[in-house]
Design a protein around this motif. Structure first.
Motif, PDB file in Angstrom:
ATOM      1  N   SER A  65     -36.065  43.029  84.870  1.00 34.34           N
ATOM      2  CA  SER A  65     -37.270  43.620  84.279  1.00 34.34           C
ATOM      3  C   SER A  65     -37.149  45.139  84.136  1.00 34.34           C
ATOM      4  O   SER A  65     -38.069  45.887  84.463  1.00 34.34           O
ATOM      5  CB  SER A  65     -38.518  43.262  85.082  1.00 34.34           C
ATOM      6  OG  SER A  65     -38.735  41.879  85.076  1.00 34.34           O
ATOM      7  N   VAL A  66     -36.010  45.586  83.629  1.00 38.43           N
ATOM      8  CA  VAL A  66     -35.769  47.016  83.453  1.00 38.43           C
ATOM      9  C   VAL A  66     -36.547  47.514  82.234  1.00 38.43           C
ATOM     10  O   VAL A  66     -36.467  46.932  81.154  1.00 38.43           O
ATOM     11  CB  VAL A  66     -34.256  47.298  83.271  1.00 38.43           C
ATOM     12  CG1 VAL A  66     -33.995  48.788  83.158  1.00 38.43           C
ATOM     13  CG2 VAL A  66     -33.457  46.684  84.420  1.00 38.43           C
ATOM     14  N   ALA A  67     -37.289  48.598  82.418  1.00 36.54           N
ATOM     15  CA  ALA A  67     -38.087  49.181  81.338  1.00 36.54           C
ATOM     16  C   ALA A  67     -37.175  49.675  80.213  1.00 36.54           C
ATOM     17  O   ALA A  67     -36.057  50.151  80.474  1.00 36.54           O
ATOM     18  CB  ALA A  67     -38.929  50.330  81.868  1.00 36.54           C
ATOM     19  N   PRO A  68     -37.622  49.579  78.965  1.00 38.75           N
ATOM     20  CA  PRO A  68     -36.796  50.001  77.828  1.00 38.75           C
ATOM     21  C   PRO A  68     -36.281  51.437  77.931  1.00 38.75           C
ATOM     22  O   PRO A  68     -35.129  51.707  77.594  1.00 38.75           O
ATOM     23  CB  PRO A  68     -37.727  49.841  76.630  1.00 38.75           C
ATOM     24  CG  PRO A  68     -38.708  48.804  77.046  1.00 38.75           C
ATOM     25  CD  PRO A  68     -38.895  48.999  78.529  1.00 38.75           C
ATOM     26  N   HIS A  69     -37.108  52.357  78.423  1.00 38.90           N
ATOM     27  CA  HIS A  69     -36.646  53.745  78.536  1.00 38.90           C
ATOM     28  C   HIS A  69     -35.528  53.894  79.565  1.00 38.90           C
ATOM     29  O   HIS A  69     -34.620  54.707  79.404  1.00 38.90           O
ATOM     30  CB  HIS A  69     -37.811  54.693  78.844  1.00 38.90           C
ATOM     31  CG  HIS A  69     -38.354  54.561  80.233  1.00 38.90           C
ATOM     32  ND1 HIS A  69     -39.283  53.606  80.579  1.00 38.90           N
ATOM     33  CD2 HIS A  69     -38.088  55.257  81.362  1.00 38.90           C
ATOM     34  CE1 HIS A  69     -39.578  53.725  81.862  1.00 38.90           C
ATOM     35  NE2 HIS A  69     -38.860  54.709  82.364  1.00 38.90           N
ATOM     36  N   ILE A 109     -31.188  43.290  83.093  1.00 35.85           N
ATOM     37  CA  ILE A 109     -32.003  42.404  82.279  1.00 35.85           C
ATOM     38  C   ILE A 109     -33.232  43.208  81.898  1.00 35.85           C
ATOM     39  O   ILE A 109     -34.119  43.445  82.726  1.00 35.85           O
ATOM     40  CB  ILE A 109     -32.379  41.122  83.042  1.00 35.85           C
ATOM     41  CG1 ILE A 109     -31.109  40.398  83.482  1.00 35.85           C
ATOM     42  CG2 ILE A 109     -33.263  40.238  82.170  1.00 35.85           C
ATOM     43  CD1 ILE A 109     -31.355  39.212  84.373  1.00 35.85           C
ATOM     44  N   GLY A 110     -33.219  43.687  80.664  1.00 42.97           N
ATOM     45  CA  GLY A 110     -34.289  44.563  80.205  1.00 42.97           C
ATOM     46  C   GLY A 110     -35.518  43.787  79.784  1.00 42.97           C
ATOM     47  O   GLY A 110     -35.455  42.598  79.491  1.00 42.97           O
ATOM     48  N   HIS A 165     -38.790  43.836  77.088  1.00 44.62           N
ATOM     49  CA  HIS A 165     -39.337  44.422  75.873  1.00 44.62           C
ATOM     50  C   HIS A 165     -40.792  44.787  76.120  1.00 44.62           C
ATOM     51  O   HIS A 165     -41.386  44.398  77.122  1.00 44.62           O
ATOM     52  CB  HIS A 165     -39.247  43.414  74.712  1.00 44.62           C
ATOM     53  CG  HIS A 165     -37.849  43.110  74.300  1.00 44.62           C
ATOM     54  ND1 HIS A 165     -37.053  44.009  73.642  1.00 44.62           N
ATOM     55  CD2 HIS A 165     -37.098  41.999  74.483  1.00 44.62           C
ATOM     56  CE1 HIS A 165     -35.878  43.464  73.411  1.00 44.62           C
ATOM     57  NE2 HIS A 165     -35.871  42.247  73.921  1.00 44.62           N
ATOM     58  N   GLN A 166     -41.358  45.510  75.204  1.00 47.48           N
ATOM     59  CA  GLN A 166     -42.760  45.894  75.332  1.00 47.48           C
ATOM     60  C   GLN A 166     -43.658  44.662  75.433  1.00 47.48           C
ATOM     61  O   GLN A 166     -44.685  44.695  76.077  1.00 47.48           O
ATOM     62  CB  GLN A 166     -43.188  46.747  74.133  1.00 47.48           C
ATOM     63  CG  GLN A 166     -42.436  48.063  74.016  1.00 47.48           C
ATOM     64  CD  GLN A 166     -42.655  48.988  75.214  1.00 47.48           C
ATOM     65  OE1 GLN A 166     -43.605  48.857  75.963  1.00 47.48           O
ATOM     66  NE2 GLN A 166     -41.743  49.930  75.393  1.00 47.48           N
ATOM     67  N   ASN A 167     -43.266  43.541  74.805  1.00 49.05           N
ATOM     68  CA  ASN A 167     -44.098  42.328  74.838  1.00 49.05           C
ATOM     69  C   ASN A 167     -43.854  41.497  76.100  1.00 49.05           C
ATOM     70  O   ASN A 167     -44.417  40.423  76.228  1.00 49.05           O
ATOM     71  CB  ASN A 167     -43.856  41.473  73.589  1.00 49.05           C
ATOM     72  CG  ASN A 167     -42.433  40.962  73.496  1.00 49.05           C
ATOM     73  OD1 ASN A 167     -41.651  41.132  74.416  1.00 49.05           O
ATOM     74  ND2 ASN A 167     -42.110  40.347  72.386  1.00 49.05           N
ATOM     75  N   GLY A 168     -42.984  41.970  77.006  1.00 51.33           N
ATOM     76  CA  GLY A 168     -42.777  41.288  78.268  1.00 51.33           C
ATOM     77  C   GLY A 168     -41.603  40.316  78.294  1.00 51.33           C
ATOM     78  O   GLY A 168     -41.289  39.786  79.340  1.00 51.33           O
ATOM     79  N   THR A 169     -40.962  40.052  77.144  1.00 49.51           N
ATOM     80  CA  THR A 169     -39.812  39.146  77.151  1.00 49.51           C
ATOM     81  C   THR A 169     -38.603  39.865  77.703  1.00 49.51           C
ATOM     82  O   THR A 169     -38.511  41.091  77.707  1.00 49.51           O
ATOM     83  CB  THR A 169     -39.502  38.630  75.731  1.00 49.51           C
ATOM     84  OG1 THR A 169     -39.193  39.737  74.886  1.00 49.51           O
ATOM     85  CG2 THR A 169     -40.679  37.852  75.170  1.00 49.51           C
ATOM     86  N   ALA A 170     -37.631  39.097  78.197  1.00 50.88           N
ATOM     87  CA  ALA A 170     -36.445  39.668  78.818  1.00 50.88           C
ATOM     88  C   ALA A 170     -35.218  39.456  77.947  1.00 50.88           C
ATOM     89  O   ALA A 170     -35.160  38.549  77.121  1.00 50.88           O
ATOM     90  CB  ALA A 170     -36.223  39.010  80.183  1.00 50.88           C
ATOM     91  N   ARG A 171     -34.208  40.322  78.157  1.00 51.76           N
ATOM     92  CA  ARG A 171     -32.931  40.167  77.475  1.00 51.76           C
ATOM     93  C   ARG A 171     -31.849  40.788  78.351  1.00 51.76           C
ATOM     94  O   ARG A 171     -32.077  41.801  79.009  1.00 51.76           O
ATOM     95  CB  ARG A 171     -32.927  40.816  76.101  1.00 51.76           C
ATOM     96  CG  ARG A 171     -33.051  42.317  76.145  1.00 51.76           C
ATOM     97  CD  ARG A 171     -33.082  42.916  74.739  1.00 51.76           C
ATOM     98  NE  ARG A 171     -33.350  44.327  74.801  1.00 51.76           N
ATOM     99  CZ  ARG A 171     -32.415  45.267  74.832  1.00 51.76           C
ATOM    100  NH1 ARG A 171     -31.146  44.941  74.794  1.00 51.76           N
ATOM    101  NH2 ARG A 171     -32.736  46.540  74.898  1.00 51.76           N
ATOM    102  N   ALA A 172     -30.667  40.175  78.366  1.00 51.22           N
ATOM    103  CA  ALA A 172     -29.534  40.728  79.101  1.00 51.22           C
ATOM    104  C   ALA A 172     -29.014  41.934  78.349  1.00 51.22           C
ATOM    105  O   ALA A 172     -28.893  41.899  77.123  1.00 51.22           O
ATOM    106  CB  ALA A 172     -28.443  39.692  79.274  1.00 51.22           C
ATOM    107  N   VAL A 173     -28.704  43.006  79.069  1.00 51.27           N
ATOM    108  CA  VAL A 173     -28.311  44.240  78.413  1.00 51.27           C
ATOM    109  C   VAL A 173     -26.821  44.508  78.489  1.00 51.27           C
ATOM    110  O   VAL A 173     -26.205  44.812  77.496  1.00 51.27           O
ATOM    111  CB  VAL A 173     -29.098  45.436  79.023  1.00 51.27           C
ATOM    112  CG1 VAL A 173     -28.664  46.733  78.413  1.00 51.27           C
ATOM    113  CG2 VAL A 173     -30.583  45.219  78.822  1.00 51.27           C
ATOM    114  N   ALA A 174     -26.231  44.438  79.679  1.00 46.78           N
ATOM    115  CA  ALA A 174     -24.813  44.791  79.811  1.00 46.78           C
ATOM    116  C   ALA A 174     -24.228  44.135  81.039  1.00 46.78           C
ATOM    117  O   ALA A 174     -24.935  43.731  81.942  1.00 46.78           O
ATOM    118  CB  ALA A 174     -24.663  46.304  79.910  1.00 46.78           C
ATOM    119  N   LEU A 175     -22.899  44.049  81.056  1.00 47.01           N
ATOM    120  CA  LEU A 175     -22.209  43.533  82.239  1.00 47.01           C
ATOM    121  C   LEU A 175     -21.688  44.664  83.077  1.00 47.01           C
ATOM    122  O   LEU A 175     -21.307  45.661  82.684  1.00 47.01           O
ATOM    123  CB  LEU A 175     -21.042  42.621  81.837  1.00 47.01           C
ATOM    124  CG  LEU A 175     -21.456  41.259  81.334  1.00 47.01           C
ATOM    125  CD1 LEU A 175     -20.227  40.486  80.881  1.00 47.01           C
ATOM    126  CD2 LEU A 175     -22.169  40.464  82.407  1.00 47.01           C
TER     127      LEU A 175
END
Length: 152
Positions: free
Chosen positions: A116-120, A139-140, A142-152
């Motif tokens: 749940s890392v904030a976009p900034h 795992i970032g 988004h502003q809408n609360g969904t998550a996405r893997a960012v980097a390894l």
């Protein structure tokens, strides 16, 4: 008020006789981390290693955060998960603690997983190149609360 318990087993039965003397329930749990200060709250368990961070990590709180994170790395097995959804601020000292923990974990073929890392914060970590540290997975959110893997 500051309450702190790191690397300690809290006795759910209160057999040590001091439960009533504490003035309030401090959250009896399995072995883990619990920190309460005016600026920072940390709650974690060693198995599986999972730490929830709320508040601010700055000059006043970085030492206790670093100690708690180190305990998670040393006492836990497997990947160390850190939930930063309620993290309001982190300075470069806190970022260094995260980077150092990720590097230590990589040497053990483990990872530091930031949830749940904030976009900034994702943008900042990418800008300074720390999002590509081996052993770090972000795992970032988004502003809408969904998550996405960012980097390894």
């Amino acid at each position: 008020m500051i309450e702190q318990a790191i690397d300690r087993t809290l006795d759910p039965a209160g057999s040590d006789g001091d439960r009533a003397e504490r003035g309030r329930d401090v959250g009896y749990a399995i072995e883990g981390v619990r920190v309460r200060t005016a600026l920072l709250q940390l709650d974690g368990v060693f198995e599986p290693p999972y730490l929830v961070v709320a508040g601010e990590i700055d000059l006043a709180t970085v030492a206790v955060f670093t100690a708690a994170l180190s305990s998670m790395v040393e006492r836990g097995t497997g990947d160390v998960w850190v939930d930063v959804e309620k993290l309001g601020f982190i300075d470069v000292g806190g970022l260094r603690a995260l980077a150092s923990a990720a590097c230590r974990l990589e040497l053990q073929e483990r990872r530091l997983v930031l949830r749940s890392v904030a976009p900034h914060l994702v943008k900042l970590m990418d800008l300074v190149g720390w999002s590509r540290i081996p052993g770090l997975l972000m795992i970032g959110r988004h502003q809408n609360g969904t998550a996405r893997a960012v980097a390894l």
